[in-house]
Design a protein around this motif. Structure first.
Motif, PDB file in Angstrom:
ATOM      1  N   UNK A 146       0.832  -1.210   0.000  1.00 10.18           N
ATOM      2  CA  UNK A 146       0.000   0.000   0.000  1.00 10.18           C
ATOM      3  C   UNK A 146       0.866   1.259   0.000  1.00 10.18           C
ATOM      4  N   UNK A 147       2.010   1.224   0.698  1.00  8.16           N
ATOM      5  CA  UNK A 147       2.920   2.368   0.663  1.00  8.16           C
ATOM      6  C   UNK A 147       3.452   2.571  -0.750  1.00  8.16           C
ATOM      7  N   UNK A 148       3.772   1.488  -1.447  1.00  2.00           N
ATOM      8  CA  UNK A 148       4.267   1.589  -2.823  1.00  2.00           C
ATOM      9  C   UNK A 148       3.183   2.072  -3.785  1.00  2.00           C
ATOM     10  N   UNK A 149       1.940   1.647  -3.554  1.00  5.43           N
ATOM     11  CA  UNK A 149       0.822   2.117  -4.385  1.00  5.43           C
ATOM     12  C   UNK A 149       0.679   3.630  -4.236  1.00  5.43           C
ATOM     13  N   UNK A 150       0.776   4.118  -3.005  1.00  8.61           N
ATOM     14  CA  UNK A 150       0.669   5.547  -2.760  1.00  8.61           C
ATOM     15  C   UNK A 150       1.828   6.303  -3.418  1.00  8.61           C
ATOM     16  N   UNK A 161       4.122   9.731  -7.919  1.00 12.83           N
ATOM     17  CA  UNK A 161       5.053   9.851  -9.039  1.00 12.83           C
ATOM     18  C   UNK A 161       4.340  10.032 -10.375  1.00 12.83           C
ATOM     19  N   UNK A 162       3.150   9.455 -10.508  1.00  9.27           N
ATOM     20  CA  UNK A 162       2.361   9.620 -11.743  1.00  9.27           C
ATOM     21  C   UNK A 162       1.692  10.986 -11.807  1.00  9.27           C
TER      22      UNK A 162
END
Length: 68
Positions: free
Chosen positions: A22-26, A31-32
């Protein structure tokens, strides 16, 4: 505190998220550019709109008027 991505309970190691996933999804959303503050697009701002005191006239890093 609930995870802002999936609403599961947060884990102290990944606070406020529940997992590394979930941290990486955020992070990917940041970044997008998915998280933005509404305002004028950069292209619509011209250098003429900046106050005279904020314009850099090419005097280098410190273009302030020097006192004698």
């Amino acid at each position: 505190m609930a995870c802002p991505i999936c609403n599961k309970p947060g884990v102290p190691a990944y606070r406020p998220f529940c997992s590394k996933r979930c941290a990486d999804v955020d992070l990917a959303r940041w970044l997008r550019g998915d998280y933005v503050i509404p305002g004028l697009p950069q292209d619509d701002l011209s250098s003429d709109q900046a106050p005279e005191s904020e314009k850099n006239t090419g005097g280098g890093l410190d273009s302030r008027i020097k006192r004698p």
